[in-house]
Design an enzyme around this catalytic site. Structure first.
Site, short mmCIF file in Angstrom:
data_model
loop_
_atom_site.label_atom_id
_atom_site.label_comp_id
_atom_site.label_asym_id
_atom_site.label_seq_id
_atom_site.Cartn_x
_atom_site.Cartn_y
_atom_site.Cartn_z
N ASN A 9 -10.61 -18.33 -49.08
CA ASN A 9 -10.60 -17.78 -50.43
C ASN A 9 -9.72 -16.53 -50.40
O ASN A 9 -10.13 -15.48 -49.90
CB ASN A 9 -12.05 -17.42 -50.82
N LYS A 11 -8.76 -14.70 -52.73
CA LYS A 11 -9.12 -13.71 -53.76
C LYS A 11 -7.83 -13.21 -54.44
O LYS A 11 -6.89 -13.98 -54.58
CB LYS A 11 -9.96 -12.58 -53.15
N HIS A 98 -18.78 -17.63 -57.46
CA HIS A 98 -18.64 -16.62 -56.41
C HIS A 98 -19.32 -15.32 -56.87
O HIS A 98 -19.28 -14.98 -58.06
CB HIS A 98 -17.15 -16.37 -56.12
N GLU A 100 -18.50 -12.35 -56.70
CA GLU A 100 -17.63 -11.38 -57.38
C GLU A 100 -17.45 -11.75 -58.85
O GLU A 100 -17.27 -10.88 -59.70
CB GLU A 100 -16.28 -11.28 -56.64
N GLU A 170 -23.49 -17.47 -49.50
CA GLU A 170 -22.78 -16.23 -49.20
C GLU A 170 -23.67 -15.03 -49.53
O GLU A 170 -23.75 -14.63 -50.70
CB GLU A 170 -21.51 -16.14 -50.04
N GLY A 176 -17.19 -9.10 -47.15
CA GLY A 176 -16.23 -8.01 -47.01
C GLY A 176 -16.78 -6.77 -46.32
O GLY A 176 -16.15 -5.71 -46.35
N SER A 212 -17.99 -12.33 -44.13
CA SER A 212 -17.50 -11.72 -42.90
C SER A 212 -17.40 -12.70 -41.72
O SER A 212 -17.66 -12.33 -40.58
CB SER A 212 -18.36 -10.50 -42.52
N GLY A 233 -13.08 -15.19 -46.52
CA GLY A 233 -12.28 -14.30 -47.37
C GLY A 233 -11.22 -13.59 -46.55
O GLY A 233 -10.16 -14.15 -46.26
N GLY A 234 -11.52 -12.38 -46.14
CA GLY A 234 -10.55 -11.53 -45.44
C GLY A 234 -9.81 -12.20 -44.30
O GLY A 234 -8.58 -12.07 -44.18
P1 PGA Z 1 -15.22 -12.24 -46.52
O1 PGA Z 1 -15.36 -12.96 -47.96
O2 PGA Z 1 -14.97 -13.32 -45.53
O3 PGA Z 1 -14.06 -11.29 -46.69
O4 PGA Z 1 -16.50 -11.53 -46.27
C1 PGA Z 1 -16.01 -14.18 -48.10
C2 PGA Z 1 -16.03 -14.61 -49.53
O5 PGA Z 1 -16.21 -13.77 -50.42
O6 PGA Z 1 -15.86 -15.80 -49.83
#
Ligand code: PGA
Length: 254
Positions: A9, A11, A98, A100, A170, A176, A212, A233-234
């Site tokens: 993802n 983002k 998600h 967010e 999640e 994050g 993470s 994500g990251g």
């Molecule tokens: P992250 O994000 O791996 O940066 O923690 C995961 C996500 O929000 O899908």
């Protein structure tokens, strides 16, 4: 049917050239193991780049997904994209719900269920996200909160929709933050989610862990019986770390 997935993802990160390069580098890694059917590898770039990413993934086994779609089929919704548009751009997947989006766009389980429904109507696989907040986690309410989210989404989307979806657990406190759930906690939650889905005969869907995930912790998370892959994500922004997670998932199948 339960299958393994590693989903990136992106983002609101990267622009065209970097996304093209990333898709190419991920495709090359997948191509190096072309005889291996799992995991399915998906990258979800920001919507202006979907069409381009689909082009960059052509002739490879990498699939492209969107990060969201609207819950209506079309209309006066400035700035939004419909599931049909996502499918028309050549995507196969779409993330819905998600945290967010729940936080920044006030999305609730009913709306998320509608999005999942719209996605399956046009042949997309929805990746439906659930997870408890930090406060809920500290209260020891994680299992209960996530169960309620799953039950509400199931009640509004129906088991036909959910049985063709992928679920992503999640925990909001892990996204994050660098603080991934422990494999024990993830396994407990995933098995609880599967038991919740069992009541509607949807327990054979894939349940991914997100929050993470890194090249370092992926192997221990993938070793959990009820973890079928990751939403990343990251660590999906750089091909070396994302490919390492894909490779860890592949090894967990073998
Ligand atoms: P992250 O994000 O791996 O940066 O923690 C995961 C996500 O929000 O899908």
């Amino acid at each position: 049917m339960r299958r393994r997935f590693v989903v990136g993802n992106l983002k609101m990160n990267l622009t065209g050239e970097a996304i093209s390069a990333l898709v190419g580098e991920v495709a090359r890694n997948v191509g190096d193991h072309a005889e291996v059917v799992e995991p399915t590898v998906v990258l979800c770039p920001p919507s202006p780049y979907l069409f381009m990413a689909v082009g960059a993934s052509r002739d490879s086994q990498v699939m492209i997904g969107a990060q969201d779609c609207h819950h209506c089929s079309h209309g006066a919704y400035t700035g939004d994209v419909s599931a049909a548009m996502v499918a028309d751009a050549g995507c196969r997947f779409v993330i819905v719900g998600h945290s967010e989006r729940r936080r920044d766009h006030h999305e609730d389980d009913v709306q998320i269920a509608k999005k999942a429904h719209m996605a399956t109507e046009v042949g997309l696989v929805p990746i439906v996200c659930v997870g408890e907040t930090h406060a809920e986690y500290l209260d020891g309410a994680g299992l209960e909160v996530v169960q309620r989210q799953v039950e509400r989404i199931l009640a509004h989307a129906g088991s036909d929709v959910i049985s063709s979806a992928v679920l992503a657990y999640e925990p909001v406190w892990a996204i994050g933050t660098g603080l991934a759930a422990t494999p024990e906690y993830a396994q407990q939650m995933h098995s609880h989610i599967r038991a919740t889905l069992r009541a509607s005969q949807c327990d054979s869907i894939s349940i991914l862990y997100g929050g993470s995930v890194t090249a370092e912790n992926a192997t221990s998370l993938f070793a959990c019986e009820d973890v079928d892959g990751a939403l990343v994500g990251g660590a999906s922004l750089v091909s070396t770390s994302f490919n390492a997670i894909v490779n860890a998932c592949r090894s967990s199948v073998a």
